[in-house]
Design a protein around this motif. Structure first.
Motif, PDB file in Angstrom:
ATOM      1  N   MET A   1       0.826  -1.183   0.000  1.00  0.00           N
ATOM      2  CA  MET A   1       0.000   0.000   0.000  1.00  0.00           C
ATOM      3  C   MET A   1       0.879   1.259   0.000  1.00  0.00           C
ATOM      4  O   MET A   1       0.597   2.210  -0.719  1.00  0.00           O
ATOM      5  N   HIS A   2       1.935   1.248   0.829  1.00  0.00           N
ATOM      6  CA  HIS A   2       2.829   2.406   0.886  1.00  0.00           C
ATOM      7  C   HIS A   2       3.518   2.631  -0.467  1.00  0.00           C
ATOM      8  O   HIS A   2       3.645   3.775  -0.912  1.00  0.00           O
ATOM      9  N   THR A   3       3.923   1.555  -1.118  1.00  0.00           N
ATOM     10  CA  THR A   3       4.573   1.678  -2.426  1.00  0.00           C
ATOM     11  C   THR A   3       3.607   2.279  -3.443  1.00  0.00           C
ATOM     12  O   THR A   3       3.981   3.168  -4.213  1.00  0.00           O
ATOM     13  N   ARG A   4       2.375   1.842  -3.418  1.00  0.00           N
ATOM     14  CA  ARG A   4       1.370   2.374  -4.347  1.00  0.00           C
ATOM     15  C   ARG A   4       1.145   3.865  -4.077  1.00  0.00           C
ATOM     16  O   ARG A   4       1.074   4.671  -4.995  1.00  0.00           O
ATOM     17  N   TRP A   5       1.001   4.218  -2.804  1.00  0.00           N
ATOM     18  CA  TRP A   5       0.801   5.623  -2.453  1.00  0.00           C
ATOM     19  C   TRP A   5       1.995   6.466  -2.900  1.00  0.00           C
ATOM     20  O   TRP A   5       1.827   7.557  -3.429  1.00  0.00           O
ATOM     21  N   THR A   6       3.206   5.972  -2.684  1.00  0.00           N
ATOM     22  CA  THR A   6       4.421   6.687  -3.090  1.00  0.00           C
ATOM     23  C   THR A   6       4.425   6.923  -4.598  1.00  0.00           C
ATOM     24  O   THR A   6       4.758   8.012  -5.057  1.00  0.00           O
ATOM     25  N   LEU A   8       1.760   7.082  -6.594  1.00  0.00           N
ATOM     26  CA  LEU A   8       0.714   8.064  -6.891  1.00  0.00           C
ATOM     27  C   LEU A   8       1.161   9.469  -6.503  1.00  0.00           C
ATOM     28  O   LEU A   8       0.940  10.431  -7.237  1.00  0.00           O
ATOM     29  N   TRP A   9       1.773   9.589  -5.341  1.00  0.00           N
ATOM     30  CA  TRP A   9       2.228  10.894  -4.859  1.00  0.00           C
ATOM     31  C   TRP A   9       3.270  11.496  -5.791  1.00  0.00           C
ATOM     32  O   TRP A   9       3.256  12.686  -6.082  1.00  0.00           O
ATOM     33  N   SER A  10       4.160  10.678  -6.307  1.00  0.00           N
ATOM     34  CA  SER A  10       5.232  11.193  -7.171  1.00  0.00           C
ATOM     35  C   SER A  10       4.706  11.755  -8.490  1.00  0.00           C
ATOM     36  O   SER A  10       5.404  12.511  -9.160  1.00  0.00           O
ATOM     37  N   THR A  11       3.473  11.433  -8.870  1.00  0.00           N
ATOM     38  CA  THR A  11       2.881  11.988 -10.091  1.00  0.00           C
ATOM     39  C   THR A  11       1.988  13.191  -9.804  1.00  0.00           C
ATOM     40  O   THR A  11       1.471  13.806 -10.729  1.00  0.00           O
ATOM     41  N   SER A  12       1.817  13.546  -8.555  1.00  0.00           N
ATOM     42  CA  SER A  12       0.970  14.684  -8.180  1.00  0.00           C
ATOM     43  C   SER A  12       1.635  16.002  -8.588  1.00  0.00           C
ATOM     44  O   SER A  12       2.856  16.147  -8.506  1.00  0.00           O
ATOM     45  N   GLN A  19       8.666  18.612  -2.622  1.00  0.00           N
ATOM     46  CA  GLN A  19      10.012  18.050  -2.602  1.00  0.00           C
ATOM     47  C   GLN A  19      11.068  19.133  -2.495  1.00  0.00           C
ATOM     48  O   GLN A  19      12.103  18.936  -1.874  1.00  0.00           O
ATOM     49  N   HIS A  20      10.808  20.292  -3.111  1.00  0.00           N
ATOM     50  CA  HIS A  20      11.754  21.404  -3.037  1.00  0.00           C
ATOM     51  C   HIS A  20      11.861  21.927  -1.603  1.00  0.00           C
ATOM     52  O   HIS A  20      12.934  22.279  -1.138  1.00  0.00           O
ATOM     53  N   ILE A  21      10.741  21.962  -0.903  1.00  0.00           N
ATOM     54  CA  ILE A  21      10.722  22.455   0.471  1.00  0.00           C
ATOM     55  C   ILE A  21      11.263  21.407   1.436  1.00  0.00           C
ATOM     56  O   ILE A  21      12.089  21.696   2.293  1.00  0.00           O
ATOM     57  N   ASP A  22      10.762  20.195   1.311  1.00  0.00           N
ATOM     58  CA  ASP A  22      11.147  19.128   2.230  1.00  0.00           C
ATOM     59  C   ASP A  22      11.281  17.816   1.464  1.00  0.00           C
ATOM     60  O   ASP A  22      10.286  17.142   1.217  1.00  0.00           O
ATOM     61  N   PRO A  23      12.502  17.436   1.079  1.00  0.00           N
ATOM     62  CA  PRO A  23      12.689  16.205   0.305  1.00  0.00           C
ATOM     63  C   PRO A  23      12.218  14.950   1.039  1.00  0.00           C
ATOM     64  O   PRO A  23      12.004  13.915   0.437  1.00  0.00           O
ATOM     65  N   PHE A  24      12.029  15.051   2.333  1.00  0.00           N
ATOM     66  CA  PHE A  24      11.612  13.895   3.118  1.00  0.00           C
ATOM     67  C   PHE A  24      10.138  13.953   3.498  1.00  0.00           C
ATOM     68  O   PHE A  24       9.696  13.296   4.430  1.00  0.00           O
ATOM     69  N   ALA A  25       9.362  14.742   2.749  1.00  0.00           N
ATOM     70  CA  ALA A  25       7.953  14.944   3.084  1.00  0.00           C
ATOM     71  C   ALA A  25       7.163  13.644   3.100  1.00  0.00           C
ATOM     72  O   ALA A  25       6.239  13.498   3.887  1.00  0.00           O
ATOM     73  N   ILE A  26       7.506  12.702   2.239  1.00  0.00           N
ATOM     74  CA  ILE A  26       6.752  11.443   2.234  1.00  0.00           C
ATOM     75  C   ILE A  26       7.320  10.442   3.240  1.00  0.00           C
ATOM     76  O   ILE A  26       6.789   9.360   3.393  1.00  0.00           O
ATOM     77  N   LYS A  27       8.359  10.837   3.895  1.00  0.00           N
ATOM     78  CA  LYS A  27       8.925   9.994   4.949  1.00  0.00           C
ATOM     79  C   LYS A  27       8.243  10.376   6.272  1.00  0.00           C
ATOM     80  O   LYS A  27       7.274  11.096   6.306  1.00  0.00           O
ATOM     81  N   HIS A  28       8.787   9.937   7.339  1.00  0.00           N
ATOM     82  CA  HIS A  28       8.201  10.205   8.638  1.00  0.00           C
ATOM     83  C   HIS A  28       8.651  11.540   9.242  1.00  0.00           C
ATOM     84  O   HIS A  28       8.217  11.894  10.326  1.00  0.00           O
ATOM     85  N   SER A  29       9.498  12.282   8.542  1.00  0.00           N
ATOM     86  CA  SER A  29      10.021  13.523   9.115  1.00  0.00           C
ATOM     87  C   SER A  29       8.924  14.553   9.363  1.00  0.00           C
ATOM     88  O   SER A  29       8.955  15.270  10.359  1.00  0.00           O
ATOM     89  N   PHE A  30       7.940  14.643   8.468  1.00  0.00           N
ATOM     90  CA  PHE A  30       6.857  15.609   8.677  1.00  0.00           C
ATOM     91  C   PHE A  30       6.020  15.207   9.886  1.00  0.00           C
ATOM     92  O   PHE A  30       5.646  16.053  10.695  1.00  0.00           O
ATOM     93  N   LEU A  31       5.739  13.923  10.019  1.00  0.00           N
ATOM     94  CA  LEU A  31       4.980  13.457  11.186  1.00  0.00           C
ATOM     95  C   LEU A  31       5.753  13.725  12.472  1.00  0.00           C
ATOM     96  O   LEU A  31       5.175  14.161  13.469  1.00  0.00           O
TER      97      LEU A  31
END
Length: 138
Positions: A1-6, A8-12, A19-31
């Motif tokens: 599920m995480h791979t699928r979401w990743t 989908l997110w990369s095509t948004s 990504q320019h603001i926070d390259p780790f936005a899809i990681k746990h750093s934002f949480l």
């Protein structure tokens, strides 16, 4: 599920901007960053990152206002960078932010990812009264 979401997110359309603001936005750093934040503050940070705030550029896209111009700076779009770094109406509040953050005061990435900078950012938002609907209570 995480791979699928990743995937989908990369095509948004917002992917490159975030990504320019926070390259780790899809990681746990934002949480991790927002774990102790209130919902209003988390919403403000998300709004600044995605440019979905009650600033005229966004409101114009939603057809909620007649112009994307800054109400204080004719012929200049009211964008997140304009609000944070350029609008002359907020010069005094920006100087306070610049004194507190030094050279990094003009780095959107730093302001939106560093916990200490976010405290200064909230002071700026409170001083400008521009984002009343998203304003975090301090």
């Amino acid at each position: 599920m995480h791979t699928r979401w990743t995937d989908l997110w990369s095509t948004s359309p917002l992917f490159q901007h975030i990504q320019h603001i926070d390259p780790f936005a899809i990681k746990h750093s934002f949480l991790k960053l927002t774990l102790s934040f209130s919902k209003r503050l988390t919403g403000l940070i998300i709004g600044l990152r995605t440019r979905h705030l009650p600033l005229n550029q966004h409101l114009f896209r939603l057809t909620k206002t007649d112009s994307s111009d800054c109400p204080r700076c004719p012929y200049i779009d009211e964008t997140v960078p304009h609000y944070l770094f350029e609008c002359l109406h907020y010069l005094a509040a920006r100087q306070v932010m610049s004194q507190a953050l030094g050279r990094k005061a003009t780095s959107l990435s730093h302001i939106l990812t560093d916990p200490e900078a976010i405290v200064i950012l909230v002071r700026y938002v409170n001083q400008t009264h521009q984002l009343k609907s998203t304003l975090p209570k301090t």
